[in-house]
Write a protein that holds these residues in place. Structure first.
Motif, PDB file in Angstrom:
ATOM      1  N   ILE A 102     -35.651 -23.115  49.248  1.00  0.00           N
ATOM      2  CA  ILE A 102     -34.796 -23.265  47.843  1.00  0.00           C
ATOM      3  C   ILE A 102     -35.074 -24.248  47.285  1.00  0.00           C
ATOM      4  CG2 ILE A 102     -33.069 -23.254  46.428  1.00  0.00           C
ATOM      5  CD1 ILE A 102     -31.947 -20.848  48.608  1.00  0.00           C
ATOM      6  N   GLN A 103     -35.177 -24.532  45.369  1.00  0.00           N
ATOM      7  CA  GLN A 103     -34.911 -26.254  44.552  1.00  0.00           C
ATOM      8  C   GLN A 103     -33.530 -26.064  44.153  1.00  0.00           C
ATOM      9  OE1 GLN A 103     -38.104 -27.385  43.168  1.00  0.00           O
ATOM     10  NE2 GLN A 103     -39.485 -28.326  44.353  1.00  0.00           N
ATOM     11  N   PRO A 104     -32.879 -26.423  44.920  1.00  0.00           N
ATOM     12  CA  PRO A 104     -31.383 -26.126  43.230  1.00  0.00           C
ATOM     13  C   PRO A 104     -31.706 -26.877  42.110  1.00  0.00           C
ATOM     14  CG  PRO A 104     -30.515 -27.799  45.711  1.00  0.00           C
ATOM     15  CD  PRO A 104     -31.814 -27.234  45.837  1.00  0.00           C
ATOM     16  N   GLU A 105     -32.465 -27.632  42.399  1.00  0.00           N
ATOM     17  CA  GLU A 105     -31.643 -28.370  40.590  1.00  0.00           C
ATOM     18  C   GLU A 105     -32.672 -28.484  40.180  1.00  0.00           C
ATOM     19  OE1 GLU A 105     -29.620 -31.849  41.356  1.00  0.00           O
ATOM     20  OE2 GLU A 105     -27.543 -31.006  42.039  1.00  0.00           O
ATOM     21  N   THR A 106     -33.312 -27.893  38.987  1.00  0.00           N
ATOM     22  CA  THR A 106     -33.882 -27.388  38.430  1.00  0.00           C
ATOM     23  C   THR A 106     -34.135 -27.986  36.918  1.00  0.00           C
ATOM     24  OG1 THR A 106     -35.251 -25.361  37.845  1.00  0.00           O
ATOM     25  CG2 THR A 106     -35.845 -26.120  40.313  1.00  0.00           C
ATOM     26  N   LYS A 107     -34.920 -27.759  35.737  1.00  0.00           N
ATOM     27  CA  LYS A 107     -34.424 -27.732  34.323  1.00  0.00           C
ATOM     28  C   LYS A 107     -33.996 -25.800  34.704  1.00  0.00           C
ATOM     29  CE  LYS A 107     -39.179 -27.587  32.344  1.00  0.00           C
ATOM     30  NZ  LYS A 107     -38.890 -25.505  31.856  1.00  0.00           N
ATOM     31  N   ASP A 108     -34.214 -25.242  34.986  1.00  0.00           N
ATOM     32  CA  ASP A 108     -34.512 -23.692  34.906  1.00  0.00           C
ATOM     33  C   ASP A 108     -32.851 -23.270  35.532  1.00  0.00           C
ATOM     34  OD1 ASP A 108     -35.949 -23.142  32.545  1.00  0.00           O
ATOM     35  OD2 ASP A 108     -37.559 -23.899  34.270  1.00  0.00           O
ATOM     36  N   GLY A 109     -32.679 -23.885  36.308  1.00  0.00           N
ATOM     37  CA  GLY A 109     -31.346 -23.699  37.552  1.00  0.00           C
ATOM     38  C   GLY A 109     -31.769 -23.448  39.018  1.00  0.00           C
ATOM     39  N   PRO A 110     -31.384 -23.356  39.947  1.00  0.00           N
ATOM     40  CA  PRO A 110     -31.905 -23.248  41.403  1.00  0.00           C
ATOM     41  C   PRO A 110     -33.317 -21.651  41.011  1.00  0.00           C
ATOM     42  CG  PRO A 110     -29.368 -21.921  41.123  1.00  0.00           C
ATOM     43  CD  PRO A 110     -30.018 -22.513  39.769  1.00  0.00           C
ATOM     44  N   ILE A 111     -33.817 -22.319  42.550  1.00  0.00           N
ATOM     45  CA  ILE A 111     -35.589 -21.477  42.353  1.00  0.00           C
ATOM     46  C   ILE A 111     -36.126 -21.259  44.357  1.00  0.00           C
ATOM     47  CG2 ILE A 111     -36.188 -21.716  40.127  1.00  0.00           C
ATOM     48  CD1 ILE A 111     -38.133 -23.449  41.337  1.00  0.00           C
ATOM     49  N   ILE A 112     -36.135 -19.806  43.743  1.00  0.00           N
ATOM     50  CA  ILE A 112     -36.411 -19.851  45.497  1.00  0.00           C
ATOM     51  C   ILE A 112     -38.061 -19.979  45.464  1.00  0.00           C
ATOM     52  CG2 ILE A 112     -37.260 -18.054  47.618  1.00  0.00           C
ATOM     53  CD1 ILE A 112     -34.391 -17.330  46.682  1.00  0.00           C
ATOM     54  N   ILE A 113     -38.582 -20.609  46.407  1.00  0.00           N
ATOM     55  CA  ILE A 113     -40.177 -21.014  46.067  1.00  0.00           C
ATOM     56  C   ILE A 113     -40.785 -19.969  47.502  1.00  0.00           C
ATOM     57  CG2 ILE A 113     -42.226 -22.622  46.381  1.00  0.00           C
ATOM     58  CD1 ILE A 113     -40.640 -24.465  44.976  1.00  0.00           C
ATOM     59  N   ARG A 140     -30.297 -15.278  39.445  1.00  0.00           N
ATOM     60  CA  ARG A 140     -29.529 -15.419  38.396  1.00  0.00           C
ATOM     61  C   ARG A 140     -28.211 -14.850  39.483  1.00  0.00           C
ATOM     62  NH1 ARG A 140     -31.812 -18.476  36.639  1.00  0.00           N
ATOM     63  NH2 ARG A 140     -33.147 -18.813  34.865  1.00  0.00           N
ATOM     64  N   ASP A 141     -27.310 -15.265  39.147  1.00  0.00           N
ATOM     65  CA  ASP A 141     -25.958 -14.721  40.073  1.00  0.00           C
ATOM     66  C   ASP A 141     -26.713 -14.418  41.428  1.00  0.00           C
ATOM     67  OD1 ASP A 141     -23.880 -15.631  38.111  1.00  0.00           O
ATOM     68  OD2 ASP A 141     -25.069 -12.992  37.246  1.00  0.00           O
ATOM     69  N   ASN A 142     -26.961 -12.622  41.989  1.00  0.00           N
ATOM     70  CA  ASN A 142     -26.967 -12.917  43.345  1.00  0.00           C
ATOM     71  C   ASN A 142     -28.395 -12.198  43.161  1.00  0.00           C
ATOM     72  OD1 ASN A 142     -26.185 -10.225  41.580  1.00  0.00           O
ATOM     73  ND2 ASN A 142     -25.740  -9.211  43.704  1.00  0.00           N
ATOM     74  N   LEU A 143     -29.092 -12.532  41.864  1.00  0.00           N
ATOM     75  CA  LEU A 143     -29.957 -11.980  41.974  1.00  0.00           C
ATOM     76  C   LEU A 143     -31.178 -12.845  42.210  1.00  0.00           C
ATOM     77  CD1 LEU A 143     -29.247  -8.871  38.189  1.00  0.00           C
ATOM     78  CD2 LEU A 143     -29.594  -8.940  40.960  1.00  0.00           C
ATOM     79  N   VAL A 144     -32.724 -12.199  42.662  1.00  0.00           N
ATOM     80  CA  VAL A 144     -33.310 -13.158  42.357  1.00  0.00           C
ATOM     81  C   VAL A 144     -34.781 -12.477  41.987  1.00  0.00           C
ATOM     82  CG1 VAL A 144     -35.390 -13.741  43.912  1.00  0.00           C
ATOM     83  CG2 VAL A 144     -33.296 -13.908  45.174  1.00  0.00           C
ATOM     84  N   ILE A 145     -35.372 -13.518  40.754  1.00  0.00           N
ATOM     85  CA  ILE A 145     -35.800 -12.585  39.495  1.00  0.00           C
ATOM     86  C   ILE A 145     -37.115 -13.783  39.233  1.00  0.00           C
ATOM     87  CG2 ILE A 145     -36.096 -12.358  36.698  1.00  0.00           C
ATOM     88  CD1 ILE A 145     -33.455 -10.476  38.056  1.00  0.00           C
ATOM     89  N   TYR A 146     -38.909 -13.055  39.732  1.00  0.00           N
ATOM     90  CA  TYR A 146     -39.749 -13.418  39.397  1.00  0.00           C
ATOM     91  C   TYR A 146     -39.907 -13.749  38.012  1.00  0.00           C
ATOM     92  CZ  TYR A 146     -45.393 -14.354  38.454  1.00  0.00           C
ATOM     93  OH  TYR A 146     -46.133 -14.677  38.716  1.00  0.00           O
ATOM     94  N   ARG A 147     -40.699 -15.145  37.563  1.00  0.00           N
ATOM     95  CA  ARG A 147     -39.969 -16.292  36.330  1.00  0.00           C
ATOM     96  C   ARG A 147     -40.646 -14.620  35.295  1.00  0.00           C
ATOM     97  NH1 ARG A 147     -45.054 -18.338  35.753  1.00  0.00           N
ATOM     98  NH2 ARG A 147     -46.501 -17.833  36.752  1.00  0.00           N
ATOM     99  N   LYS A 148     -41.719 -14.062  36.046  1.00  0.00           N
ATOM    100  CA  LYS A 148     -42.441 -13.575  34.375  1.00  0.00           C
ATOM    101  C   LYS A 148     -41.351 -11.886  34.450  1.00  0.00           C
ATOM    102  CE  LYS A 148     -46.925 -14.895  35.271  1.00  0.00           C
ATOM    103  NZ  LYS A 148     -48.457 -14.813  34.723  1.00  0.00           N
TER     104      LYS A 148
END
Length: 263
Positions: A102-113, A140-148
């Motif tokens: 997890i990268q918690p700080e990106t320009k688009d918010g936290p992401i899982i890689i 996004r909240d409790n959802l994990v959304i693929y970028r596309k």
């Protein structure tokens, strides 16, 4: 993104837990404790069973129980302080590796890689750092959304204009806008009842019917949809549905089995 991935691999000093069948080991950079994200089970499982196992062909080596175990380990224990790596020993070739961070700080918010050593072009696990499968997902909240899969008004309008009801249903199921869920069932029913729908379109409609019902917590209806999908495919295989779509049937069945295990 690639430099970050390499760095994480390099600094990982972890404890190891080997599963009972010794098909894989799991390593943690931090404490192996439950996180506070409370990720949605279906959306999480759907993303990672498809991307981590089917895109890498690891599904050929793993049972549904093992895939469910891996998915739940990630869902419950990943955090910004706890990167998780799975290693799958291979005979006479480089071990397969899946790294979740997890990268918690990106320009688009936290992401899982999701980072792998799977060469997408040659479809094999390698020690070289080229063409490797890497995917990232927005939290996004409790959802994990693929970028596309993030909601796009432009895509929505395009699918409506082109009457692509299957693509529109998929957009609504897997985006981050929960209000869109109420639009899915009508689209699926329209595809299945339309005499102009191709059998391939109907096959995907049964898949989306299964996924939609899992997404709203109605597993008993997802089970009915899974049965319908299998019966429909078996009836039309090699006729109106090319055998290459067997993969869709197999993925639907894996998804169904995994969800029944982790519910």
């Amino acid at each position: 993104m690639k430099k970050t991935t390499i760095f994480i691999f390099a600094i990982m000093t972890c404890s190891s837990i080997i599963n009972a069948q010794k098909k894989f080991s799991v390593y943690y950079t931090g404490e192996s404790k439950s996180n506070s994200y409370n990720f949605d089970k279906f959306i999480f499982a759907r993303n990672f069973f498809a991307d981590a196992f089917y895109r890498t062909d690891l599904y050929k080596q793993l049972s549904s129980e093992e895939m469910a175990q891996i998915i739940e380990t990630i869902r419950q224990r990943i955090s910004k302080d706890n990167t998780i790596k799975f290693v799958f020993p291979q005979t006479n070739k480089p071990d397969a590796q899946l790294l979740f961070s997890i990268q918690p700080e990106t320009k688009d918010g936290p992401i899982i890689i999701l980072s792998t050593n799977f060469d997408q072009e040659n479809r094999k696990f390698t020690e070289e750092d080229e063409n490797h499968l890497v995917r990232w997902y927005f939290i996004r909240d409790n959802l994990v959304i693929y970028r596309k899969n993030l909601f796009s008004k432009e895509d929505e309008e395009k699918f409506i204009k082109e009457n692509e009801k299957g693509d529109l249903a998929a957009l609504y199921i897997f985006d981050e806008v929960k209000e869109n869920d109420s639009k899915v069932e009508t689209l699926i029913n329209e595809i299945l009842s339309d005499k102009n729908s191709t059998d391939v379109q109907k096959l995907y409609a049964y898949l989306y019917k299964q996924e939609y019902n899992f997404s709203i917590g109605k597993s008993y209806l997802a089970e009915i949809a899974n049965t319908e999908l299998n019966e429909f495919y078996n009836k039309n295989e090699g006729k109106s549905i090319d055998k290459r779509y067997l993969l869709i049937k197999n993925m639907a069945n894996s998804e169904f089995e995994i969800m029944k295990l982790i519910e």
